[in-house]
Motif scaffolding. Structure first.
Motif, PDB file in Angstrom:
ATOM      1  N   ALA A 108       0.792  -1.088   0.088  1.00 34.45           N
ATOM      2  CA  ALA A 108      -0.038  -0.117  -0.217  1.00 34.45           C
ATOM      3  C   ALA A 108       0.868   1.374  -0.109  1.00 34.45           C
ATOM      4  CB  ALA A 108      -0.917   0.027   1.141  1.00 34.45           C
ATOM      5  N   SER A 109       0.469   2.246  -0.821  1.00 38.22           N
ATOM      6  CA  SER A 109       1.168   3.440  -0.727  1.00 38.22           C
ATOM      7  C   SER A 109       0.632   4.722  -0.297  1.00 38.22           C
ATOM      8  CB  SER A 109       1.176   3.847  -2.431  1.00 38.22           C
ATOM      9  OG  SER A 109       1.774   5.106  -2.725  1.00 38.22           O
ATOM     10  N   ILE A 110       1.379   5.251   0.625  1.00 40.69           N
ATOM     11  CA  ILE A 110       0.842   6.423   1.571  1.00 40.69           C
ATOM     12  C   ILE A 110       0.777   7.609   0.618  1.00 40.69           C
ATOM     13  CG2 ILE A 110       3.232   7.063   2.312  1.00 40.69           C
ATOM     14  CD1 ILE A 110      -0.064   7.436   4.320  1.00 40.69           C
ATOM     15  N   ASN A 111       1.725   7.701  -0.273  1.00 40.75           N
ATOM     16  CA  ASN A 111       1.663   8.933  -1.206  1.00 40.75           C
ATOM     17  C   ASN A 111       0.349   8.735  -2.058  1.00 40.75           C
ATOM     18  OD1 ASN A 111       3.761   6.897  -2.062  1.00 40.75           O
ATOM     19  ND2 ASN A 111       3.430   8.225  -3.977  1.00 40.75           N
ATOM     20  N   ASP A 112      -0.039   7.780  -2.455  1.00 42.32           N
ATOM     21  CA  ASP A 112      -1.162   7.553  -3.422  1.00 42.32           C
ATOM     22  C   ASP A 112      -2.524   8.007  -2.437  1.00 42.32           C
ATOM     23  OD1 ASP A 112       0.252   6.750  -5.473  1.00 42.32           O
ATOM     24  OD2 ASP A 112      -0.660   4.704  -5.442  1.00 42.32           O
ATOM     25  N   PHE A 113      -2.600   7.392  -1.234  1.00 42.04           N
ATOM     26  CA  PHE A 113      -3.651   7.954  -0.357  1.00 42.04           C
ATOM     27  C   PHE A 113      -3.634   9.466  -0.261  1.00 42.04           C
ATOM     28  CE2 PHE A 113      -5.039   8.956   4.079  1.00 42.04           C
ATOM     29  CZ  PHE A 113      -6.201   8.453   3.889  1.00 42.04           C
ATOM     30  N   ILE A 114      -2.662  10.162   0.083  1.00 47.65           N
ATOM     31  CA  ILE A 114      -2.417  11.714   0.296  1.00 47.65           C
ATOM     32  C   ILE A 114      -2.826  12.282  -1.020  1.00 47.65           C
ATOM     33  CG2 ILE A 114      -0.790  13.468   0.738  1.00 47.65           C
ATOM     34  CD1 ILE A 114       0.661  11.593   2.596  1.00 47.65           C
ATOM     35  N   THR A 115      -2.638  11.929  -2.192  1.00 43.51           N
ATOM     36  CA  THR A 115      -3.137  12.674  -3.441  1.00 43.51           C
ATOM     37  C   THR A 115      -4.702  12.300  -3.508  1.00 43.51           C
ATOM     38  OG1 THR A 115      -0.386  12.226  -4.179  1.00 43.51           O
ATOM     39  CG2 THR A 115      -2.519  12.667  -6.038  1.00 43.51           C
ATOM     40  N   THR A 116      -4.734  11.001  -3.290  1.00 42.33           N
ATOM     41  CA  THR A 116      -6.398  10.775  -3.730  1.00 42.33           C
ATOM     42  C   THR A 116      -7.252  11.553  -2.930  1.00 42.33           C
ATOM     43  OG1 THR A 116      -5.743   8.466  -4.366  1.00 42.33           O
ATOM     44  CG2 THR A 116      -8.162   8.814  -3.825  1.00 42.33           C
ATOM     45  N   VAL A 117      -7.330  11.581  -1.614  1.00 41.92           N
ATOM     46  CA  VAL A 117      -8.262  12.311  -0.665  1.00 41.92           C
ATOM     47  C   VAL A 117      -8.443  13.899  -1.042  1.00 41.92           C
ATOM     48  CG1 VAL A 117      -8.955  12.789   1.654  1.00 41.92           C
ATOM     49  CG2 VAL A 117      -8.063  10.454   0.826  1.00 41.92           C
ATOM     50  N   PRO A 118      -7.217  14.471  -0.821  1.00 44.93           N
ATOM     51  CA  PRO A 118      -7.383  16.215  -1.063  1.00 44.93           C
ATOM     52  C   PRO A 118      -7.829  16.411  -2.486  1.00 44.93           C
ATOM     53  CG  PRO A 118      -5.222  15.473   0.381  1.00 44.93           C
ATOM     54  CD  PRO A 118      -5.993  14.297  -0.335  1.00 44.93           C
ATOM     55  N   GLY A 119      -7.341  15.662  -3.329  1.00 42.54           N
ATOM     56  CA  GLY A 119      -7.562  16.046  -4.971  1.00 42.54           C
ATOM     57  C   GLY A 119      -9.012  15.673  -5.149  1.00 42.54           C
ATOM     58  N   SER A 120      -9.429  14.833  -4.246  1.00 45.92           N
ATOM     59  CA  SER A 120     -10.778  14.262  -4.663  1.00 45.92           C
ATOM     60  C   SER A 120     -11.960  15.331  -4.312  1.00 45.92           C
ATOM     61  CB  SER A 120     -11.395  13.134  -3.903  1.00 45.92           C
ATOM     62  OG  SER A 120     -11.374  13.141  -2.470  1.00 45.92           O
ATOM     63  N   MET A 121     -11.643  16.164  -3.534  1.00 50.66           N
ATOM     64  CA  MET A 121     -12.298  17.367  -2.974  1.00 50.66           C
ATOM     65  C   MET A 121     -12.760  18.387  -4.014  1.00 50.66           C
ATOM     66  SD  MET A 121     -11.085  17.839   0.828  1.00 50.66           S
ATOM     67  CE  MET A 121     -12.162  19.151   1.322  1.00 50.66           C
ATOM     68  N   ALA A 122     -11.755  18.804  -4.564  1.00 54.64           N
ATOM     69  CA  ALA A 122     -11.959  19.832  -5.679  1.00 54.64           C
ATOM     70  C   ALA A 122     -12.442  19.408  -6.898  1.00 54.64           C
ATOM     71  CB  ALA A 122     -10.733  20.408  -6.111  1.00 54.64           C
ATOM     72  N   MET A 123     -11.887  18.114  -7.369  1.00 55.80           N
ATOM     73  CA  MET A 123     -12.414  17.390  -8.747  1.00 55.80           C
ATOM     74  C   MET A 123     -13.792  16.933  -8.580  1.00 55.80           C
ATOM     75  SD  MET A 123     -10.380  14.551 -10.976  1.00 55.80           S
ATOM     76  CE  MET A 123      -8.991  15.866 -11.533  1.00 55.80           C
ATOM     77  N   GLY A 124     -13.919  16.413  -7.442  1.00 58.32           N
ATOM     78  CA  GLY A 124     -15.352  15.735  -7.378  1.00 58.32           C
ATOM     79  C   GLY A 124     -16.312  16.810  -7.121  1.00 58.32           C
ATOM     80  N   GLU A 125     -15.970  17.860  -6.427  1.00 57.48           N
ATOM     81  CA  GLU A 125     -17.327  18.823  -6.329  1.00 57.48           C
ATOM     82  C   GLU A 125     -17.616  19.279  -7.528  1.00 57.48           C
ATOM     83  OE1 GLU A 125     -20.327  20.948  -4.386  1.00 57.48           O
ATOM     84  OE2 GLU A 125     -19.276  18.963  -3.843  1.00 57.48           O
ATOM     85  N   MET A 126     -16.601  19.523  -8.486  1.00 58.64           N
ATOM     86  CA  MET A 126     -16.644  20.441  -9.557  1.00 58.64           C
ATOM     87  C   MET A 126     -17.587  19.568 -10.685  1.00 58.64           C
ATOM     88  SD  MET A 126     -13.268  22.559 -10.608  1.00 58.64           S
ATOM     89  CE  MET A 126     -11.827  21.172 -10.288  1.00 58.64           C
ATOM     90  N   LEU A 127     -17.068  17.896 -10.837  1.00 59.00           N
ATOM     91  CA  LEU A 127     -17.790  17.022 -11.624  1.00 59.00           C
ATOM     92  C   LEU A 127     -19.208  16.791 -10.919  1.00 59.00           C
ATOM     93  CD1 LEU A 127     -14.952  14.387 -12.254  1.00 59.00           C
ATOM     94  CD2 LEU A 127     -15.703  16.362 -13.701  1.00 59.00           C
ATOM     95  N   TYR A 128     -19.453  16.605  -9.678  1.00 53.86           N
ATOM     96  CA  TYR A 128     -20.673  16.315  -9.295  1.00 53.86           C
ATOM     97  C   TYR A 128     -21.686  17.657  -9.840  1.00 53.86           C
ATOM     98  CZ  TYR A 128     -24.599  16.762  -5.811  1.00 53.86           C
ATOM     99  OH  TYR A 128     -25.708  17.027  -5.252  1.00 53.86           O
ATOM    100  N   ARG A 129     -21.218  19.048  -9.607  1.00 55.44           N
ATOM    101  CA  ARG A 129     -22.029  19.988  -9.804  1.00 55.44           C
ATOM    102  C   ARG A 129     -22.103  20.257 -11.423  1.00 55.44           C
ATOM    103  NH1 ARG A 129     -22.981  24.140  -6.216  1.00 55.44           N
ATOM    104  NH2 ARG A 129     -22.202  23.796  -4.213  1.00 55.44           N
ATOM    105  N   LEU A 130     -21.251  19.776 -11.953  1.00 55.40           N
ATOM    106  CA  LEU A 130     -21.220  19.884 -13.667  1.00 55.40           C
ATOM    107  C   LEU A 130     -22.193  18.889 -14.185  1.00 55.40           C
ATOM    108  CD1 LEU A 130     -17.625  20.559 -14.813  1.00 55.40           C
ATOM    109  CD2 LEU A 130     -19.643  22.086 -14.855  1.00 55.40           C
TER     110      LEU A 130
END
Length: 484
Positions: A138-160
């Protein structure tokens, strides 16, 4: 791992109490009890885990060697420390993982959870993927990248995806904008889709072609330099959601801006950019007939890859997940002439670079036995972005974009480098990027405009006891745009 799971359960109990109200203000949070939120939470968790299972099946079908988790690999992920993994390319780690996390985040949003509480599902999805989804450690840097990045990208895609649904787009298009949102719409037959209305303030799509020049120099004992020139095609879009100059709200991403482009030349050259910002909260201190202004705290997700390209990395690679203070100002000189200025200044809390890219570059191009290994840096830094435009209805529009980033790697969290040095200790230093785009465009007929863009990109840095790399990418392109 057990401590992480305990904290995750606590986060669920704390955050699960908030959801949007499907009223006139559909995206405002309202309280609900744990019992009321239990079933939506279970459904969102199930959709999150289903997305992981779907991705596992796809990876297995393709035949990736790491796509076959075993009982031993799962046991290792629960008993051994997670590692800083370096085998994935920059494109996969810094763009693929936030997109994967966006599906987890959207699972929370479509089931009625708010912006902050939906982070729980990003954490749940990323933890279960790292523990069960792959055969490697398991990769700690993958986890760190996934969670914060999901907030901005996820909210934009959800609203779009809601915007596309409100505009009457077909289900395949809605699914393309947000696969998780489209899947939930199919499962519920659209019964849980809020009546959002139309929030899209501006949309531009464009297609063009250009020519680029890439330079890469490495100042070592012998020195090394290579260059490439070539033409490329490019497509992209720029959109603004919500009025950028009249925003007084505490609802995250009620206004955001997103610019995406993809340029390539038969896989040899790439120009991939994703530049975004969204208000977490904002207010409008100026609102007159001639002047309008908004300001507030914003979240940013920026990704840029330029230059010589393979399936994993480019010459210049930059990733920044940041919080910034933002000012957006509009001044009307007259009915036909408008100036707009957008300024962002802030802190990158998760950033990444490929400071020494092109693994084995000396051996492949220089013909020597020296080896430049890929040096992946994960760290923190600063970011500043300035966007200026001056538009006249008769003369056209001039725009200048200036972006400057710095990255200071987290201690010992950079991959070791071996080049004319006996040490394999991750070096300490700083990476710098400067991106500048100058564009002139003019309407030619109806909603179509013709334009030209000159782009300049620079990456440089200084690391202890290691040679300094300097990277340059310049390009000029012509484009035709459709403006809505």
């Amino acid at each position: 791992m057990k401590k992480i799971i305990t904290c995750l359960c606590l986060l669920l109990l704390i955050q699960i109490q908030f959801a949007f109200a499907q009223t006139e203000d559909w995206d405002k949070a309202q309280s609900r009890t744990l019992r009321e939120a239990l079933m939506p939470g279970l459904i969102a968790s199930g959709e999150t885990l289903l997305s992981n299972l779907t991705l596992m099946l796809i990876n297995t079908a393709i035949g990736f060697p790491w796509a076959t988790p075993t009982a031993e690999s799962i046991r290792s992920n629960f008993t051994n420390p997670w590692e800083w993994e370096d085998s994935d390319g920059f494109l996969v780690n810094q763009l693929g993982h936030p997109y994967q996390g966006a599906q987890y985040f959207t699972a929370g949003r479509v089931n009625g959870f708010g912006f902050y509480s939906s982070v729980f599902f990003s954490i749940l999805g990323s933890l279960t993927w790292e523990a069960f989804g792959e055969s490697k450690q398991a990769s700690i840097n993958d986890f760190i990248t996934t969670v914060p990045g999901s907030m901005a990208m996820g909210e934009m895609l959800y609203r779009l995806h809601l915007e596309a649904h409100a505009a009457g787009a077909s289900l395949p298009l809605v699914f393309l904008v947000s696969p998780m949102g489209g899947f939930h719409m199919i499962v519920t037959n659209g019964r849980q889709i809020p009546d959002t209305g139309q929030y899209l303030y501006q949309l531009q799509t464009f297609v063009g072609a250009g020519r680029s020049t890439t330079r890469h120099s490495l100042a070592g004992n012998d020195g090394y330099e290579f260059s490439s020139d070539g033409s490329f095609g490019v497509i992209g879009l720029r959109l603004i959601y919500g009025d950028p100059f009249e925003q007084s709200t505490a609802v995250p991403f009620r206004h955001f801006e997103l610019s995406v482009c993809l340029g390539t030349h038969l896989g040899r050259y790439t120009n991939i950019r994703l530049i975004s910002d969204g208000y977490l909260f904002s207010f409008s201190p100026i609102n007159t007939e001639r002047n309008r202004m908004s300001t507030g705290l914003s979240m940013h997700l920026d990704y840029i890859s330029l230059g010589d390209f393979n399936i994993w990395n480019s010459t210049i690679d930059m990733y920044s997940n940041a919080l910034s203070w933002t000012v957006k100002f509009q001044h009307r000189f007259s009915e036909n002439t408008v100036m707009e200025l957008r300024c962002h200044l802030g802190f990158t809390f998760v950033g990444a670079s490929n400071y020494y890219s092109e693994e084995g570059a000396w051996a492949e191009r220089g013909g020597t036995t020296s080896l430049v290994n890929e040096l992946r840096n994960y760290g923190y830094g600063t970011n500043s972005k300035l966007f200026f435009s001056l538009r006249n209805n008769m003369l056209g529009k001039f725009a200048a974009d200036l972006l400057f980033y710095t990255l200071r790697p987290y201690p010992t969290k950079s991959i070791p480098l071996t080049v004319h040095s006996s040490t394999t200790t991750p070096p300490r230093g700083t990476v710098f990027w400067l991106f500048a785009d100058f564009t002139y465009s003019r309407h030619i007929v109806n909603s179509f405009s013709l334009g030209v863009t000159a782009s300049f990109a620079r990456e440089w840095g200084r690391f202890q006891n290691h040679p300094n790399t300097r990277k340059v990418n310049d390009s000029t392109s012509l484009f035709v745009a459709w403006n809505m």
